[in-house]
Enzyme design. Sequence first.
Site, mmCIF file in Angstrom:
data_model
loop_
_atom_site.group_PDB
_atom_site.id
_atom_site.type_symbol
_atom_site.label_atom_id
_atom_site.label_comp_id
_atom_site.label_asym_id
_atom_site.label_seq_id
_atom_site.Cartn_x
_atom_site.Cartn_y
_atom_site.Cartn_z
ATOM 1 N N LYS A 1 -9.190 -10.783 -4.896
ATOM 2 C CA LYS A 1 -10.561 -9.886 -5.187
ATOM 3 C C LYS A 1 -9.957 -8.226 -5.156
ATOM 4 O O LYS A 1 -10.818 -7.405 -5.582
ATOM 5 C CB LYS A 1 -11.878 -9.846 -3.762
ATOM 6 C CG LYS A 1 -11.380 -9.856 -2.187
ATOM 7 C CD LYS A 1 -12.860 -9.483 -1.746
ATOM 8 C CE LYS A 1 -11.701 -9.989 0.138
ATOM 9 N NZ LYS A 1 -11.168 -11.590 -0.077
ATOM 10 N N LYS B 1 0.646 -1.247 -0.076
ATOM 11 C CA LYS B 1 0.157 -0.126 0.135
ATOM 12 C C LYS B 1 0.933 1.261 0.106
ATOM 13 O O LYS B 1 0.767 2.008 -1.240
ATOM 14 C CB LYS B 1 -0.902 0.422 1.355
ATOM 15 C CG LYS B 1 -2.541 -0.602 1.407
ATOM 16 C CD LYS B 1 -3.037 0.119 1.664
ATOM 17 C CE LYS B 1 -4.703 0.206 1.344
ATOM 18 N NZ LYS B 1 -5.676 0.441 2.227
ATOM 19 N N LYS C 1 -2.819 -14.289 -10.020
ATOM 20 C CA LYS C 1 -2.796 -14.460 -8.987
ATOM 21 C C LYS C 1 -4.623 -13.906 -8.736
ATOM 22 O O LYS C 1 -5.085 -13.143 -8.722
ATOM 23 C CB LYS C 1 -2.403 -14.135 -7.181
ATOM 24 C CG LYS C 1 -2.810 -15.017 -6.069
ATOM 25 C CD LYS C 1 -2.268 -13.996 -4.982
ATOM 26 C CE LYS C 1 -3.403 -14.457 -3.582
ATOM 27 N NZ LYS C 1 -3.417 -13.275 -2.918
HETATM 28 P P1 ADP Z 1 -7.684 -12.274 -1.570
HETATM 29 O O1 ADP Z 1 -6.524 -12.126 -2.206
HETATM 30 O O2 ADP Z 1 -9.239 -12.570 -2.297
HETATM 31 O O3 ADP Z 1 -7.706 -10.524 -0.677
HETATM 32 P P2 ADP Z 1 -7.555 -13.232 0.832
HETATM 33 O O4 ADP Z 1 -6.189 -12.220 0.880
HETATM 34 O O5 ADP Z 1 -8.749 -13.177 1.869
HETATM 35 O O6 ADP Z 1 -7.726 -13.380 -0.497
HETATM 36 O O7 ADP Z 1 -7.025 -14.721 1.137
HETATM 37 C C1 ADP Z 1 -7.965 -15.819 2.563
HETATM 38 C C2 ADP Z 1 -7.513 -17.153 2.499
HETATM 39 O O8 ADP Z 1 -7.140 -17.044 1.027
HETATM 40 C C3 ADP Z 1 -5.376 -17.216 2.278
HETATM 41 O O9 ADP Z 1 -5.134 -18.268 3.227
HETATM 42 C C4 ADP Z 1 -4.792 -16.974 1.297
HETATM 43 O O10 ADP Z 1 -3.329 -17.610 1.002
HETATM 44 C C5 ADP Z 1 -5.860 -17.875 0.485
HETATM 45 N N1 ADP Z 1 -6.102 -17.235 -1.094
HETATM 46 C C6 ADP Z 1 -5.932 -16.497 -1.820
HETATM 47 N N2 ADP Z 1 -6.687 -16.147 -2.774
HETATM 48 C C7 ADP Z 1 -5.573 -16.966 -2.873
HETATM 49 C C8 ADP Z 1 -5.447 -17.878 -3.885
HETATM 50 N N3 ADP Z 1 -5.637 -17.196 -5.452
HETATM 51 N N4 ADP Z 1 -5.254 -18.494 -4.500
HETATM 52 C C9 ADP Z 1 -4.486 -19.980 -3.276
HETATM 53 N N5 ADP Z 1 -4.971 -19.106 -1.904
HETATM 54 C C10 ADP Z 1 -5.417 -17.571 -1.905
#
Ligand code: ADP
Length: 322
Positions: free
Chosen positions: A192, A110, A189
């Site tokens: 959201k 950020k 990757k």
């Molecule tokens: P986002 O990146 O959508 O904000 P989060 O950071 O809230 O998702 O991730 C919640 C959980 O899901 C964490 O344990 C994270 O490592 C896993 N996770 C999120 N996106 C992925 C992905 N594309 N591949 C594998 N694991 C993921």
Amino acid sequence: MRVLSGIQPTGRLHWGNYFGAIRQYIDLQSEDQAYYFIANLHALTTVRDADQLRAFTMDAALDLLALGLDPSQATLFAQSDVPEVSELTWILLSGAPLGLLERCHAYKDKKEKGLPADAGLFTYPVLMAADILAYDSDVVPVGEDQVQHIEVCRDLARSFNHHFGEVFVLPKAQVLEKTAKVVGLDGEKMSKSYDNTIELFEPAKAARKKVMRITTDSRPMEDPKDPETDHLFQLFSLFGEPAAVKEMAELYRRGGFGYGHVKKALADAAEAYFEEPRARREELVAHPERVREILGDGAAAARKTAGAVLRRAQEACGLRSR
Ligand code: ADP
Ligand code: TRP
């Protein structure tokens, strides 16, 4: 062995969350003890709308239960229902080196983008460390992006133990290599923040439409292709039965197929995969009181464990008499 993990209620959960994290939660729930929580305190740094935070928290609980999290095996609760964790956060904050937190990617990314960051985001890894240490967790199943935070947790625990005596258990991250980084619609990757997700429980038709939008290259249909480097294939391999995945890989190597064929197979496989959870979710939506009861029972059990660990830490550092 004690397993623990948390997921932030910052939006609807997507395929990346499921294959990267949630599926492991379910696989591990029959371990000795499993604690899973909805990290609403963490979400407060991004979700600044009260009704939305409540709705996302409920949605996350519904999703986890629908996907097979079994409250008779695992303890499921909302992070904010365990105030002991916030107290432990303060204890860990005192003594947490600023340099360690400055290196953590959520804050660093950020800052590098010139976006405003608040103190909640800066100290996010310390709250996460408290989450983990409060339950004497041994194993923390997560996606790859969280490994750095678990290293920070180990550093903080090690330093506290060094100073005040053996209070905290040092946890280990558990990442499944194959699903450490699930790709999104654009091959990056799935996240959201990148607007490239397919949500777990979006209507089947909408999910299908998104699958059709997955980017592909423009090589001619006849060309043989390497399945291992193709993100559409990677997504298919998450859902397909082993025999179907093998067959698809052979088709790639042979060539002579269109990506539309793979997309259809992926949409069909994903729809079948989530059919049962989708039905379970609908049933649960009709009984929110059941979900609230599960979270309430979970919080009561979690507070017992976290309370004992907090007392241990307070005694060790002189906040409570022995
Ligand atoms: P986002 O990146 O959508 O904000 P989060 O950071 O809230 O998702 O991730 C919640 C959980 O899901 C964490 O344990 C994270 O490592 C896993 N996770 C999120 N996106 C992925 C992905 N594309 N591949 C594998 N694991 C993921
Ligand atoms: N930071 C994690 C994420 O964004 C969520 C989380 C909070 C967590 N506390 C945790 C994960 C403790 C594992 C253990 O995905």
